[in-house]
Design a protein around this motif. Sequence first.
Motif, short mmCIF file in Angstrom:
data_model
loop_
_atom_site.label_atom_id
_atom_site.label_comp_id
_atom_site.label_asym_id
_atom_site.label_seq_id
_atom_site.Cartn_x
_atom_site.Cartn_y
_atom_site.Cartn_z
N ILE A 104 0.82 -1.21 0.00
CA ILE A 104 0.00 0.00 0.00
C ILE A 104 0.85 1.26 0.00
N HIS A 105 1.96 1.22 0.71
CA HIS A 105 2.77 2.43 0.89
C HIS A 105 4.03 2.45 0.05
N GLY A 106 4.13 1.56 -0.93
CA GLY A 106 5.30 1.55 -1.80
C GLY A 106 6.35 0.54 -1.37
N GLU A 107 7.51 0.60 -2.03
CA GLU A 107 8.56 -0.38 -1.79
C GLU A 107 9.91 0.31 -1.69
N LEU A 108 10.61 0.02 -0.61
CA LEU A 108 11.89 0.66 -0.33
C LEU A 108 12.97 0.25 -1.32
N LEU A 109 12.89 -0.95 -1.86
CA LEU A 109 13.92 -1.43 -2.78
C LEU A 109 13.57 -1.14 -4.24
N LYS A 110 12.80 -0.06 -4.42
CA LYS A 110 12.50 0.42 -5.78
C LYS A 110 12.62 1.95 -5.80
N ALA A 111 12.91 2.46 -6.98
CA ALA A 111 12.96 3.91 -7.19
C ALA A 111 12.13 4.23 -8.41
#
Length: 231
Positions: A104-111
């Motif tokens: 829901i809040h995105g992914e830290l290992l992506k940009a």
Amino acid sequence: MKKNIVVLTGAGISAESGINTFRDADGLWEGHDVMEVASPQGFANNPELVLDFYNQRRRQLLSVFPNAAHHALVDLEENFDVTIITQNVDDLHERAGSSQIYHIHGELLKARCTYNEDIVLDWKKDLVLGDLSDTGHQLRPHIVWFGEQVPVLEKAISITSKADILIIIGTSMQVYPAAGLIHEVVAHMPIYFIDPKPSVNQNDFNNLKIIAESATVGVPTLVTTLLGTTT
């Protein structure tokens, strides 16, 4: 036909792997006002501060591992169709082996590109000013910041509305829109709430069972029970 289990996870499940929860007791995010490090305005005002904040989170994530709760949810897939809807931006569910996960809040290992949000890249190293997408524009953390739309929300609502069982793990149920998903299940559908300090009232839901345990204790126990009912 397998029953559908929807699992909503929050910071509590990842904390037991050693991941710091962003929000301190005083409401600050590790010493920062939330709008400084988790808003489009904060990024525009001080992109280096924001990038450094998430670089530290990313480095920490890469040093920890899934715990017993993450692995137990994978075991559920033996007898159930399991979909995980997580408020967490880590990849611990993926690394444990769960097959259907929505962040829901995105992914830290992506940009992602600041110009074209459809351009999303896998990203495990530090993200700095000058890291550009193919469009020539700066990359930013693939995180849903305050004031931004939640791209997967409609999908999460649709999935939750079709659940046969809802399991909620390690979340305060205070952050919307994720907190509203508990109201999307059909009437009288079983809901299990696993948290050592549960923030919901059992009287508010006639189908709610509270398991006041940590994720690493409560989740394996519940999974064993649920798998036993289908053997």
